[in-house]
Design a protein around this motif. Structure first.
Motif, PDB file in Angstrom:
ATOM      1  N   LEU A  98       0.837  -1.202   0.000  1.00 40.99           N
ATOM      2  CA  LEU A  98       0.000   0.000   0.000  1.00 40.99           C
ATOM      3  C   LEU A  98       0.873   1.255   0.000  1.00 40.99           C
ATOM      4  CD1 LEU A  98      -2.752   1.451   0.288  1.00 40.99           C
ATOM      5  CD2 LEU A  98      -2.512   1.189   2.771  1.00 40.99           C
ATOM      6  N   SER A  99       1.902   1.276   0.826  1.00 36.59           N
ATOM      7  CA  SER A  99       2.800   2.439   0.905  1.00 36.59           C
ATOM      8  C   SER A  99       3.518   2.654  -0.422  1.00 36.59           C
ATOM      9  CB  SER A  99       3.814   2.236   2.037  1.00 36.59           C
ATOM     10  OG  SER A  99       3.155   2.163   3.283  1.00 36.59           O
ATOM     11  N   TRP A 100       3.844   1.568  -1.103  1.00 34.33           N
ATOM     12  CA  TRP A 100       4.476   1.650  -2.432  1.00 34.33           C
ATOM     13  C   TRP A 100       3.513   2.311  -3.416  1.00 34.33           C
ATOM     14  CZ3 TRP A 100       3.162  -1.977  -6.610  1.00 34.33           C
ATOM     15  CH2 TRP A 100       3.957  -1.824  -7.757  1.00 34.33           C
ATOM     16  N   HIS A 101       2.259   1.904  -3.390  1.00 34.99           N
ATOM     17  CA  HIS A 101       1.263   2.528  -4.270  1.00 34.99           C
ATOM     18  C   HIS A 101       1.106   4.017  -3.949  1.00 34.99           C
ATOM     19  CE1 HIS A 101      -0.462  -0.607  -6.809  1.00 34.99           C
ATOM     20  NE2 HIS A 101      -0.396  -1.439  -5.780  1.00 34.99           N
ATOM     21  N   LYS A 129     -14.227  -0.904  -0.418  1.00 30.39           N
ATOM     22  CA  LYS A 129     -13.325  -1.066  -1.567  1.00 30.39           C
ATOM     23  C   LYS A 129     -11.907  -1.373  -1.102  1.00 30.39           C
ATOM     24  CE  LYS A 129     -15.762   1.931  -4.869  1.00 30.39           C
ATOM     25  NZ  LYS A 129     -15.665   3.174  -5.675  1.00 30.39           N
ATOM     26  N   PHE A 130     -11.529  -0.769   0.023  1.00 31.71           N
ATOM     27  CA  PHE A 130     -10.204  -1.004   0.596  1.00 31.71           C
ATOM     28  C   PHE A 130     -10.040  -2.498   0.904  1.00 31.71           C
ATOM     29  CE2 PHE A 130      -7.424   2.450   2.584  1.00 31.71           C
ATOM     30  CZ  PHE A 130      -6.263   1.782   2.301  1.00 31.71           C
ATOM     31  N   ARG A 131     -11.012  -3.058   1.616  1.00 35.10           N
ATOM     32  CA  ARG A 131     -10.931  -4.472   1.999  1.00 35.10           C
ATOM     33  C   ARG A 131     -10.954  -5.378   0.766  1.00 35.10           C
ATOM     34  NH1 ARG A 131     -13.804  -2.513   6.796  1.00 35.10           N
ATOM     35  NH2 ARG A 131     -15.789  -2.533   5.674  1.00 35.10           N
ATOM     36  N   GLU A 132     -11.738  -4.990  -0.229  1.00 30.52           N
ATOM     37  CA  GLU A 132     -11.819  -5.789  -1.456  1.00 30.52           C
ATOM     38  C   GLU A 132     -10.512  -5.785  -2.232  1.00 30.52           C
ATOM     39  OE1 GLU A 132     -15.060  -4.056  -3.573  1.00 30.52           O
ATOM     40  OE2 GLU A 132     -16.618  -5.077  -2.391  1.00 30.52           O
ATOM     41  N   LYS A 133      -9.731  -4.715  -2.088  1.00 27.32           N
ATOM     42  CA  LYS A 133      -8.494  -4.558  -2.864  1.00 27.32           C
ATOM     43  C   LYS A 133      -7.309  -5.298  -2.252  1.00 27.32           C
ATOM     44  CE  LYS A 133      -6.898  -2.358  -6.527  1.00 27.32           C
ATOM     45  NZ  LYS A 133      -7.497  -2.470  -7.851  1.00 27.32           N
ATOM     46  N   ILE A 134      -7.407  -5.669  -0.990  1.00 22.54           N
ATOM     47  CA  ILE A 134      -6.257  -6.255  -0.290  1.00 22.54           C
ATOM     48  C   ILE A 134      -5.731  -7.526  -0.968  1.00 22.54           C
ATOM     49  CG2 ILE A 134      -5.559  -7.385   1.869  1.00 22.54           C
ATOM     50  CD1 ILE A 134      -7.208  -5.153   3.293  1.00 22.54           C
ATOM     51  N   PRO A 135      -6.592  -8.477  -1.373  1.00 21.44           N
ATOM     52  CA  PRO A 135      -6.047  -9.679  -2.026  1.00 21.44           C
ATOM     53  C   PRO A 135      -5.264  -9.367  -3.297  1.00 21.44           C
ATOM     54  CG  PRO A 135      -8.302 -10.066  -1.317  1.00 21.44           C
ATOM     55  CD  PRO A 135      -8.049  -8.598  -1.140  1.00 21.44           C
ATOM     56  N   SER A 136      -5.731  -8.411  -4.100  1.00 11.77           N
ATOM     57  CA  SER A 136      -5.001  -8.104  -5.337  1.00 11.77           C
ATOM     58  C   SER A 136      -3.689  -7.389  -5.032  1.00 11.77           C
ATOM     59  CB  SER A 136      -5.863  -7.266  -6.284  1.00 11.77           C
ATOM     60  OG  SER A 136      -6.128  -5.989  -5.755  1.00 11.77           O
ATOM     61  N   MET A 137      -3.671  -6.558  -3.982  1.00 17.20           N
ATOM     62  CA  MET A 137      -2.395  -5.932  -3.587  1.00 17.20           C
ATOM     63  C   MET A 137      -1.411  -6.991  -3.115  1.00 17.20           C
ATOM     64  SD  MET A 137      -3.005  -2.232  -1.767  1.00 17.20           S
ATOM     65  CE  MET A 137      -4.257  -2.676  -0.577  1.00 17.20           C
ATOM     66  N   ARG A 138      -1.912  -7.957  -2.363  1.00 15.41           N
ATOM     67  CA  ARG A 138      -1.038  -9.024  -1.874  1.00 15.41           C
ATOM     68  C   ARG A 138      -0.486  -9.859  -3.041  1.00 15.41           C
ATOM     69  NH1 ARG A 138      -1.003 -10.272   3.233  1.00 15.41           N
ATOM     70  NH2 ARG A 138      -3.143  -9.634   3.643  1.00 15.41           N
ATOM     71  N   SER A 139      -1.316 -10.070  -4.047  1.00 10.25           N
ATOM     72  CA  SER A 139      -0.893 -10.894  -5.191  1.00 10.25           C
ATOM     73  C   SER A 139       0.183 -10.194  -6.018  1.00 10.25           C
ATOM     74  CB  SER A 139      -2.089 -11.239  -6.071  1.00 10.25           C
ATOM     75  OG  SER A 139      -2.569 -10.086  -6.753  1.00 10.25           O
ATOM     76  N   GLU A 140       0.305  -8.870  -5.891  1.00 14.57           N
ATOM     77  CA  GLU A 140       1.329  -8.151  -6.650  1.00 14.57           C
ATOM     78  C   GLU A 140       2.733  -8.602  -6.248  1.00 14.57           C
ATOM     79  OE1 GLU A 140       0.156  -3.852  -7.935  1.00 14.57           O
ATOM     80  OE2 GLU A 140      -0.593  -4.122  -5.898  1.00 14.57           O
TER      81      GLU A 140
END
Length: 258
Positions: A98-101, A129-140
């Motif tokens: 998240l900090s990188w983004h 939306k924040f909670r929904e985005k966490i899996p895709s951020m982790r997959s990065e």
């Protein structure tokens, strides 16, 4: 926006107020409709890719929830509250992603610009939306190029302001976090070596080259090139491993390490 005539500025502001879109998206829609406001609305709502916008009012509300009472920044307490809201441990590596983004300059703080522009780039303007985005951020982290970018970002993000090097304890914590994702078998031995033999801050060169070492040299060191251009600290680490006996599987007799 200052280059626009008053009529166009008024339309732009009206479009942003009604749709919650960014000025950039508003300009795109208005230009596509030759500055006809109703036509711009039609264009906007007929283009799904434009509607991945974030509502600037909601972003402001989110920022205000977490910012400090006295200084216009988000600090550790605000980040802890955010983590509680999105159900993520503050030590979770996804907070580094998240900090990188957000292009955050310093660990445990976000400026308003970093926070709002980072969330806007992620299409986040609500806790849902924040909670929904966490899996895709982790997959990065599974993407090799993005992992490299996040890894290199972490050095500047984690070091103290005004310092060129990264404090050893901080570097060790970051390596353990990052290499838990990449499963480098020697990470614990690297950290033990640093504490036993180095005990100094880590340079950016050592930080960046260690990732190359972990990616290109097998854990049993069979393909290590002593004539390669590795930082001296990595060369010393290899000597340290050999002194303590690396077997063919890259495992070390832990009782011999001190």
């Amino acid at each position: 926006m200052h280059k626009l005539g008053r009529g166009h500025r008024d339309k732009l502001q009206q479009f942003v107020t009604i749709t919650g879109a960014s000025e950039k998206v508003a300009m795109q829609a208005l230009k596509a409709s030759d500055w006809n406001l109703e036509g711009a609305f039609d264009y906007f709502y007929s283009q799904p890719q434009l509607r991945t916008f974030t509502d600037s009012r909601h972003l402001e509300e989110l920022y205000n929830r977490y910012k400090d009472k006295y200084i216009d920044m988000i600090f550790a307490d605000g980040i802890t509250l955010l983590c509680n809201d999105i159900q993520v441990d503050p030590q979770d590596i996804v907070m580094l992603v998240l900090s990188w983004h957000m292009k955050a300059g310093t660990m445990c703080e976000f400026s308003k610009k970093e926070f709002t522009e980072g969330l806007q780039s992620l299409g986040i303007d609500s806790l849902e939306k924040f909670r929904e985005k966490i899996p895709s951020m982790r997959s990065e982290l599974k993407d090799e190029q993005k992992f490299r970018e996040i890894y290199n970002f972490a050095f500047g993000w984690a070091k103290e302001k005004g310092q060129k090097s990264l404090a050893l304890d901080t570097a060790i914590g970051m390596w353990q976090l990052l290499f838990a994702e990449k499963q480098w078998p020697l990470v614990d031995h690297w950290c033990q070596f640093l504490q036993a033999r180095h005990n100094k801050a880590i340079s950016r060169d050592t930080w960046s080259q260690l990732l190359e070492f972990a990616k290109t040299v097998s854990s049993n060191l069979s393909d290590y090139d002593a004539e390669g251009a590795w930082p001296y600290l990595i060369d010393e680490f290899v000597d340290y491993l050999k002194e303590n006996g690396v077997n063919q599987h890259g495992q070390i007799n832990d009782s011999s390490l001190n």
